[in-house]
Scaffold this active site. Structure first.
Site, PDB file in Angstrom:
ATOM      1  CE1 TYR A  56      -3.079  -2.994   0.301  1.00 30.41           C
ATOM      2  CE2 TYR A  56      -3.381  -2.527   2.618  1.00 30.41           C
ATOM      3  CZ  TYR A  56      -3.666  -3.284   1.513  1.00 30.41           C
ATOM      4  OH  TYR A  56      -4.540  -4.350   1.628  1.00 30.41           O
ATOM      5  CB  SER A 207     -13.918  -4.412  -0.132  1.00 30.82           C
ATOM      6  OG  SER A 207     -12.694  -3.856  -0.536  1.00 30.82           O
ATOM      7  N   PRO A 208     -15.905  -4.668   3.042  1.00 27.17           N
ATOM      8  CG  PRO A 208     -16.081  -4.253   5.332  1.00 27.17           C
ATOM      9  CD  PRO A 208     -15.086  -4.305   4.217  1.00 27.17           C
ATOM     10  CG  LEU A 209     -18.908  -0.468   4.318  1.00 22.17           C
ATOM     11  CD1 LEU A 209     -18.475   0.861   4.913  1.00 22.17           C
ATOM     12  CD2 LEU A 209     -20.396  -0.712   4.563  1.00 22.17           C
ATOM     13  CG  PHE A 213     -22.043   0.492  -4.892  1.00 19.34           C
ATOM     14  CD1 PHE A 213     -22.300   1.400  -5.910  1.00 19.34           C
ATOM     15  CD2 PHE A 213     -23.026  -0.446  -4.577  1.00 19.34           C
ATOM     16  CE1 PHE A 213     -23.513   1.372  -6.606  1.00 19.34           C
ATOM     17  CE2 PHE A 213     -24.231  -0.487  -5.256  1.00 19.34           C
ATOM     18  CZ  PHE A 213     -24.475   0.432  -6.272  1.00 19.34           C
TER      19      PHE A 213
END
Length: 332
Positions: A56, A207-209, A213
């Site tokens: 990252y 990326s649970p959201l 989006f």
């Protein structure tokens, strides 16, 4: 903040973690002082499970975390990752030159991470992506040696198949598997979740959201930074987003019943899938962080979980989660 445990070795972490990638990579980044302020706010509210990786930036995110946790190391659990060959020049993703999990490279990566994070021991070390040229047994064996040397406490794998996970667990207990999992990315339900439970391995959804989006705040790509990689993802193209917004709009009545945000609803859905699941949503400011944390105390009824299951079926979601080339890095 509630706590949850990962793996047979009962690694205790905050029930909700914080994915730090977007603070300095892939999503346009954030100003350093603001990012550190957000990290300190996370720790203050009990969100202490911080997720980063050497790639990252590369390296920038670990350097940021290292600055932020100075003086509060004992309050946080740090997860980081190795597994990519990183070129000395270029910017961002340009510096990624394929995977590399050769034992000597793992050791080099770990030493670099320890220095950048200013810590003596990594709480949870993941292999970021499987290296087809290095057997997972050799990788996990090297990670086990690092545990014996006191440089790592727990080990994990990311985006692995059930077969690979079973092979890995024969060498050393795996504390957690990290894979993308959300209402619109439900692939783990096809095998890896059940394999984790069979083997006593925790599960950490990234990326649970749905890369933002599922918060309902993204209508198109116009607000994305020029280097935001979501601009290239199939699900964030105009036609796909329009169709997926029709699904998202069906959740609004559920959110209204609970008097919660769509983000809280989406996170609560992930957390309802098992006490062995610890999602790591990203947040670049304290307001988003506070909103996400509200999901921990949001108990969903079985009926509403079923409603959400039936809205976001794998067949109903439009567009792939990655580009075709990215899937080559995923162990399926």
């Amino acid at each position: 903040m509630k706590k949850r445990f990962l793996g047979k070795d009962k690694f205790q972490v905050s029930a909700l973690g914080l994915g730090c990638m977007g603070m300095s990579f892939a999503y346009g980044g954030a100003e350093e002082s603001q990012a550190i302020k957000t990290l300190h706010a996370a720790v203050d509210m009990g969100v202490t499970f911080l997720d980063t990786a050497e790639v990252y930036g590369p390296y920038d995110n670990e350097l940021l975390i290292g600055k932020a946790i100075k003086g509060i190391r004992d309050k946080v659990q740090i997860a980081t990752k190795f597994g990519f060959r990183i070129l000395p020049n270029g910017r961002g993703i340009e510096r990624m030159a394929g995977v590399d999990s050769r034992p000597h490279h793992i050791r080099e990566a770990v030493e670099g991470s320890l220095q950048r994070l200013h810590i003596d021991t990594i709480d949870l070390l993941y292999q970021h992506r499987i290296d087809p040229d290095v057997p997972v047994e050799e990788v996990v064996g090297t990670m086990a040696e690092l545990i014996k040397e006191g440089k790592v406490r727990h080990i994990g794998l990311s985006e692995v198949s059930p077969q690979t996970l079973r092979r890995a667990c024969k060498v050393h207990p795996v504390t957690a598997v990290q894979s993308e999992y959300s209402l619109w990315s439900r692939e783990p339900e096809a095998g890896i979740l059940s394999a984790c439970r069979e083997l006593g391995v925790g599960f950490v959804p990234y990326s649970p959201l749905g890369r933002g989006f599922l918060t309902g705040k993204i209508t198109d790509c116009s607000g994305f930074a020029s280097d935001d990689f979501r601009r290239q993802l199939p699900r964030f193209q105009r036609e796909a987003m329009a169709k997926n917004h029709l699904l998202l709009s069906q959740l609004q009545s559920v959110a209204e019943r609970y008097e919660c945000s769509l983000a809280q609803l989406a996170l609560a859905w992930v957390m309802s899938k098992g006490e062995d699941i610890v999602p790591i949503p990203g947040a670049r400011n304290s307001a988003h962080l506070q909103d996400n944390a509200g999901a921990v105390s949001l108990p969903l009824s079985g009926a509403d979980i079923s409603i959400m299951d039936n809205i976001f079926t794998p067949e109903s979601v439009c567009g792939l989660r990655y580009n075709e080339g990215d899937f080559n890095l995923i162990d399926q």
